[in-house]
Design an enzyme around this catalytic site. Structure first.
Site, mmCIF file in Angstrom:
data_model
loop_
_atom_site.group_PDB
_atom_site.id
_atom_site.type_symbol
_atom_site.label_atom_id
_atom_site.label_comp_id
_atom_site.label_asym_id
_atom_site.label_seq_id
_atom_site.Cartn_x
_atom_site.Cartn_y
_atom_site.Cartn_z
ATOM 1 N N LYS A 181 0.861 -1.192 0.000
ATOM 2 C CA LYS A 181 0.000 0.000 0.000
ATOM 3 C C LYS A 181 0.892 1.235 0.000
ATOM 4 O O LYS A 181 1.553 1.542 0.995
ATOM 5 C CB LYS A 181 -0.887 0.041 1.250
ATOM 6 C CG LYS A 181 -1.895 1.179 1.155
ATOM 7 C CD LYS A 181 -2.401 1.661 2.493
ATOM 8 C CE LYS A 181 -1.544 2.698 3.135
ATOM 9 N NZ LYS A 181 -1.394 3.983 2.399
ATOM 10 N N GLY A 232 7.803 4.877 7.546
ATOM 11 C CA GLY A 232 7.027 6.101 7.678
ATOM 12 C C GLY A 232 7.394 6.780 8.982
ATOM 13 O O GLY A 232 8.469 6.563 9.533
ATOM 14 N N SER A 233 6.488 7.590 9.484
ATOM 15 C CA SER A 233 6.799 8.384 10.679
ATOM 16 C C SER A 233 6.661 7.553 11.960
ATOM 17 O O SER A 233 5.941 6.542 11.982
ATOM 18 C CB SER A 233 5.845 9.579 10.739
ATOM 19 O OG SER A 233 4.529 9.107 10.888
ATOM 20 N N THR A 236 2.973 7.121 13.315
ATOM 21 C CA THR A 236 2.206 6.099 12.594
ATOM 22 C C THR A 236 2.767 4.708 12.897
ATOM 23 O O THR A 236 2.015 3.742 13.031
ATOM 24 C CB THR A 236 2.216 6.372 11.073
ATOM 25 O OG1 THR A 236 1.864 7.730 10.845
ATOM 26 C CG2 THR A 236 1.231 5.484 10.346
ATOM 27 N N GLY A 237 4.085 4.624 13.007
ATOM 28 C CA GLY A 237 4.709 3.332 13.336
ATOM 29 C C GLY A 237 4.165 2.764 14.642
ATOM 30 O O GLY A 237 3.905 1.562 14.765
ATOM 31 N N GLU A 254 10.644 0.961 9.976
ATOM 32 C CA GLU A 254 11.700 1.932 9.639
ATOM 33 C C GLU A 254 11.074 3.315 9.783
ATOM 34 O O GLU A 254 10.245 3.707 8.960
ATOM 35 C CB GLU A 254 12.187 1.716 8.200
ATOM 36 C CG GLU A 254 12.919 0.415 7.985
ATOM 37 C CD GLU A 254 14.298 0.363 8.645
ATOM 38 O OE1 GLU A 254 14.744 1.380 9.206
ATOM 39 O OE2 GLU A 254 14.909 -0.716 8.599
ATOM 40 N N CYS A 288 14.827 9.809 5.259
ATOM 41 C CA CYS A 288 14.848 9.426 6.672
ATOM 42 C C CYS A 288 16.223 9.640 7.276
ATOM 43 O O CYS A 288 16.359 10.253 8.315
ATOM 44 C CB CYS A 288 14.391 7.986 6.830
ATOM 45 S SG CYS A 288 15.300 6.845 5.795
ATOM 46 N N GLU A 384 11.796 16.668 13.585
ATOM 47 C CA GLU A 384 12.265 16.251 12.263
ATOM 48 C C GLU A 384 11.678 17.190 11.208
ATOM 49 O O GLU A 384 10.471 17.188 10.984
ATOM 50 C CB GLU A 384 11.816 14.806 11.980
ATOM 51 C CG GLU A 384 12.391 14.266 10.690
ATOM 52 C CD GLU A 384 11.805 12.912 10.287
ATOM 53 O OE1 GLU A 384 10.656 12.611 10.639
ATOM 54 O OE2 GLU A 384 12.514 12.161 9.595
HETATM 55 P P1 NAD Z 1 3.383 8.550 7.473
HETATM 56 O O1 NAD Z 1 3.688 7.801 8.717
HETATM 57 O O2 NAD Z 1 2.465 9.692 7.535
HETATM 58 O O3 NAD Z 1 2.760 7.569 6.364
HETATM 59 C C1 NAD Z 1 3.449 6.391 5.954
HETATM 60 C C2 NAD Z 1 2.436 5.402 5.409
HETATM 61 O O4 NAD Z 1 1.584 4.961 6.466
HETATM 62 C C3 NAD Z 1 1.510 5.940 4.323
HETATM 63 O O5 NAD Z 1 1.319 4.929 3.342
HETATM 64 C C4 NAD Z 1 0.206 6.196 5.090
HETATM 65 O O6 NAD Z 1 -0.937 6.151 4.262
HETATM 66 C C5 NAD Z 1 0.217 5.032 6.063
HETATM 67 N N1 NAD Z 1 -0.606 5.209 7.273
HETATM 68 C C6 NAD Z 1 -1.088 6.365 7.801
HETATM 69 N N2 NAD Z 1 -1.792 6.096 8.938
HETATM 70 C C7 NAD Z 1 -1.727 4.759 9.120
HETATM 71 C C8 NAD Z 1 -2.231 3.870 10.116
HETATM 72 N N3 NAD Z 1 -2.922 4.319 11.159
HETATM 73 N N4 NAD Z 1 -1.961 2.555 10.001
HETATM 74 C C9 NAD Z 1 -1.225 2.085 8.964
HETATM 75 N N5 NAD Z 1 -0.735 2.867 7.975
HETATM 76 C C10 NAD Z 1 -0.977 4.194 8.066
HETATM 77 O O7 NAD Z 1 4.811 8.969 6.892
HETATM 78 P P2 NAD Z 1 5.114 9.870 5.618
HETATM 79 O O8 NAD Z 1 4.759 11.280 5.965
HETATM 80 O O9 NAD Z 1 4.530 9.229 4.411
HETATM 81 O O10 NAD Z 1 6.704 9.736 5.516
HETATM 82 C C11 NAD Z 1 7.580 10.578 6.201
HETATM 83 C C12 NAD Z 1 8.156 9.881 7.407
HETATM 84 O O11 NAD Z 1 8.711 8.626 7.047
HETATM 85 C C13 NAD Z 1 9.299 10.651 8.027
HETATM 86 O O12 NAD Z 1 9.190 10.646 9.419
HETATM 87 C C14 NAD Z 1 10.525 9.869 7.611
HETATM 88 O O13 NAD Z 1 11.646 10.039 8.438
HETATM 89 C C15 NAD Z 1 10.002 8.477 7.600
HETATM 90 N N6 NAD Z 1 10.821 7.603 6.755
HETATM 91 C C16 NAD Z 1 11.616 6.677 7.355
HETATM 92 C C17 NAD Z 1 12.449 5.868 6.599
HETATM 93 C C18 NAD Z 1 13.363 4.842 7.237
HETATM 94 O O14 NAD Z 1 13.877 3.979 6.539
HETATM 95 N N7 NAD Z 1 13.575 4.887 8.527
HETATM 96 C C19 NAD Z 1 12.443 5.988 5.216
HETATM 97 C C20 NAD Z 1 11.603 6.928 4.632
HETATM 98 C C21 NAD Z 1 10.788 7.725 5.427
#
Ligand code: NAD
Length: 480
Positions: A181, A232-233, A236-237, A254, A288, A384
C-alpha cells in the site's frame, strides 16, 4: 489492460490496482498533483477494504505454492523483477519526477529507479544458509528459515519506488507473498511498478492496494497478513505496532530520524562541505537518514557556515524535469507547512538565516535554507524537519556535542567529520544510533544492514539480516 503514460493536457492517465495478477479498475479515483507545478500528474485508484480482502485471498493462494518453490526460482524472480524495471526505467523515472518532485537527474528519479534494479539483483544474490547447530552421536540439529506467509508493505512518499523494492524483493526472496500500500501522496509510481512486475511473477505474489491510513490500519489488523513492514513516521509506526499486536504480527518498522552530524575542530570545512551538503539536502532533505542537525566546533564554525552557504547558493532548485535542476520542491503542502513553521520559529527566537528561509513561487518550493546561531532547544533542531532547512549549532566541547546528539528520542544515524579516525571511532561507540558514518552521511547499501534504534525503528533491512526478517527460525532436530 496495458497502461501507457500520456501526459498530453487533454488526456490524464489513470493508474489501477493489481490484484491476483490482474489490473483492477475501481469506481473512484483521486488526482495526484505534480508538486512542482500543481498540474495533475495522473489519477490513482482509491482502494477499499474489500479490495484488500481480495488481495489477501490472492496472496494466501500464491503463498501456498511459492513457499515450496526452490531457492533458485525465488532468486530468479528477483532478477526478473530487476529486468522488468530496467525495461521501463525511463517511464518510471519520469513518472516519479512528475509525482514526487525529485529531479530526474543527479541523486533523483533515475538514481532511485537505478537503485530499485540494483537492490532487486542484490536480493537475488542473498541467501540464508541452513546452520548445523549440533552433529554428534546424539543428534543432528539444523536451523532452517521458513517463510512467514503474507507480508503487508506500507510505504511513505519520499522514495516510493526504492522503498517498495526494499520491502517486496526480500519478502518474495524468502518465500512470502505480498501486498503493498503506497502513500496516497505518491501512489502512481508504485501502481505502475506493480503493474509491470506482476507480469514476471506468479499471479497473486505481488499485489497493490491503494488507500490512506484506514487501509494501512486494516492491513495491520488483517488476520490473513502475518507480517507488516512499515516505513514512515514514528507516530504512525506506533499505531501500526498497536494494531498489529492483536495477531502478534511480525514487524519491521523503519521510522523517522533526526540525524546529527558532528564536525570536529580538525576537519577542513572546504573539503567536507559537499559531503555535508548532500548528506543534508539529498531529495530536498526528505530522506529518513538525511543529516538534520549539524554540530560544528566553534573554531571552524564561521568557515563551515561560509562553505555551506557558497555551495547552497550554487545548487539550482526547480522543476525536476529540467536537467539543470539538482533539487526539486517539497512533495506536499503539509510538509511545506512543517518546514516553514520550524524556520519561522527559529527566526522568531533569534536564529540567523545564511540563505533561503521562505517559500518561493508556484508549487511546493522551499529554497535551500541554512540556519546558524540557533539554540539547541529550537524546534528546528528538536523536531524532524524533513525538508531543505539545516540548523547549524555551535559547540565548544565535543563531549557536549555527543550528549546533544544523543539527547533526542530518534536513533537512525549520525556522522562524525574529522581527519582523526581514532577520535571518530571513540565517538562512534558513544552515539546511540543504528549507523554511524565517518566523513559521509546517509549512504545505504544492499549488503549492509540498516535500521534505527530508540524511536527510529525496530529491526533492520538489507543484507542477510534484513532477509532473515522475512522468515522464522525452524529447527529440525534428528535423533541418532
Ligand atoms: P506517514 O507515517 O504519515 O505515512 C506512511 C504510510 O503509512 C503511508 O502509506 C500512510 O498512508 C500510512 N498510514 C497512515 N496512517 C496509518 C495507520 N494508522 N496505520 C497504517 N498505515 C498508516 O509517513 P510519511 O509522511 O509518508 O513519511 C515521512 C516519514 O517517514 C518521516 O518521518 C521519515 O523520516 C520516515 N521515513 C523513514 C524511513 C526509514 O527507513 N527509517 C524511510 C523513509 C521515510
Amino acid at each position: 489492460m496495458s497502461q501507457s503514460l500520456r501526459f498530453a493536457n487533454d488526456c490524464i492517465a489513470s493508474f489501477h490496482m493489481s490484484i491476483d495478477g490482474k489490473i483492477v479498475e475501481t469506481e473512484e479515483y483521486h488526482d495526484v498533483l505534480n508538486p512542482a507545478s500543481g498540474e495533475i500528474t495522473g489519477r490513482a485508484a482509491i482502494g477499499t477494504v474489500s479490495h484488500l480482502d481480495k488481495a489477501v485471498d490472492a496472496a494466501e493462494k500464491a503463498f501456498q505454492r511459492w513457499r515450496d518453490v526452490s531457492d533458485e526460482e525465488r532468486s530468479q524472480a528477483c532478477r526478473d523483477i530487476a529486468a522488468a524495471i530496467d525495461e521501463h526505467k525511463e517511464e518510471l523515472a519520469e513518472l516519479l519526477t512528475r509525482e514526487q518532485g525529485k529531479p530526474l537527474k543527479g541523486l533523483g528519479a533515475e538514481f532511485e529507479v537505478g537503485g530499485c534494479i540494483a537492490w532487486a539483483n542484490a536480493t537475488a544474490d542473498l541467501s540464508i544458509r541452513v546452520k548445523v547447530l549440533q552433529d554428534d552421536a546424539q543428534a543432528r540439529v539444523e536451523q532452517h528459515r521458513a517463510p512467514i506467509g503474507v507480508v503487508g508493505s506500507i510505504t511513505p512518499w519520499n522514495w516510493p519506488l526504492l522503498i517498495a523494492i526494499w520491502h517486496l524483493a526480500p519478502a518474495i526472496r524468502a518465500g512470502n507473498a505480498t501486498i503493498i500500500k503506497p502513500s496516497p501522496y505518491t501512489p502512481l509510481s508504485t501502481l505502475r511498478l506493480v503493474e509491470i512486475v506482476r507480469e514476471v511473477v506468479p499471479n497473486g505474489l505481488i499485489n497493490c492496494v491503494t488507500g490512506d491510513g484506514e487501509i494501512g490500519d486494516a492491513m495491520a489488523r488483517h488476520p490473513g497478513i502475518q507480517k507488516i513492514v512499515f516505513t514512515g513516521s514514528a507516530p504512525t509506526g506506533r499505531k501500526v505496532m498497536a494494531a498489529a499486536s492483536d495477531r502478534l504480527k511480525h514487524l519491521t518498522l523503519e521510522l523517522g530520524g533526526n540525524d546529527a552530524g558532528i564536525v570536529l575542530p580538525d576537519a577542513d570545512p572546504q573539503k567536507i562541505a559537499e559531503g555535508v551538503f548532500w548528506g543534508a539536502f539529498i531529495n530536498g532533505g526528505q530522506t529518513c537518514a538525511a543529516l538534520k542537525r549539524l554540530y560544528v566546533h566553534d573554531n571552524i564554525y564561521v568557515e563551515m557556515c561560509g562553505a555551506l552557504t557558497a555551495l547552497a547558493n550554487s545548487i539550482p532548485v526547480g522543476n525536476g524535469l529540467d536537467p539543470k535542476n539538482a533539487l526539486g520542491p517539497l512533495q506536499n503542502q503539509r510538509q511545506l507547512d512543517i518546514v516553514s513553521t520550524l524556520v519561522e520559529d527559529a527566526k522568531a527566537n533569534g536564529a540567523r538565516l545564511l540563505c533561503g528561509g521562505a517559500p518561493t513561487g508556484q508549487g511546493f518550493f522551499y529554497p535551500t535554507t541554512l540556519v546558524c546561531d540557533i539554540d539547541n532547544n529550537a524546534r528546528l533542531v528538536r523536531e524532524e524537519q524533513f525538508g531543505p532547512a539545516l540548523p547549524i549549532i555551535r559547540y565548544t566541547d565535543v563531549n557536549e556535542a555527543v550528549c546533544l546528539a544523543n539527547a533526542l528520542d530518534f536513533g537512525l544515524a549520525a556522522s562524525v567529520w574529522t581527519n582523526d579516525l581514532d577520535a571518530a571511532t571513540a565517538i562512534a561507540a558513544q552515539l546511540e544510533v543504528g549507523t554511524v558514518y565517518v566523513n559521509k552521511h546517509g549512504e545505504v547499501l544492499p549488503h549492509v544492514p540498516f535500521g534505527g534504534v530508540k524511536q527510529s525503528g525496530l529491526g533492520v533491512e538489507f543484507a542477510e539480516e534484513g532477509l532473515a526478517a522475512y522468515s522464522t527460525i525452524k529447527v529440525v532436530n534428528v535423533a541418532k
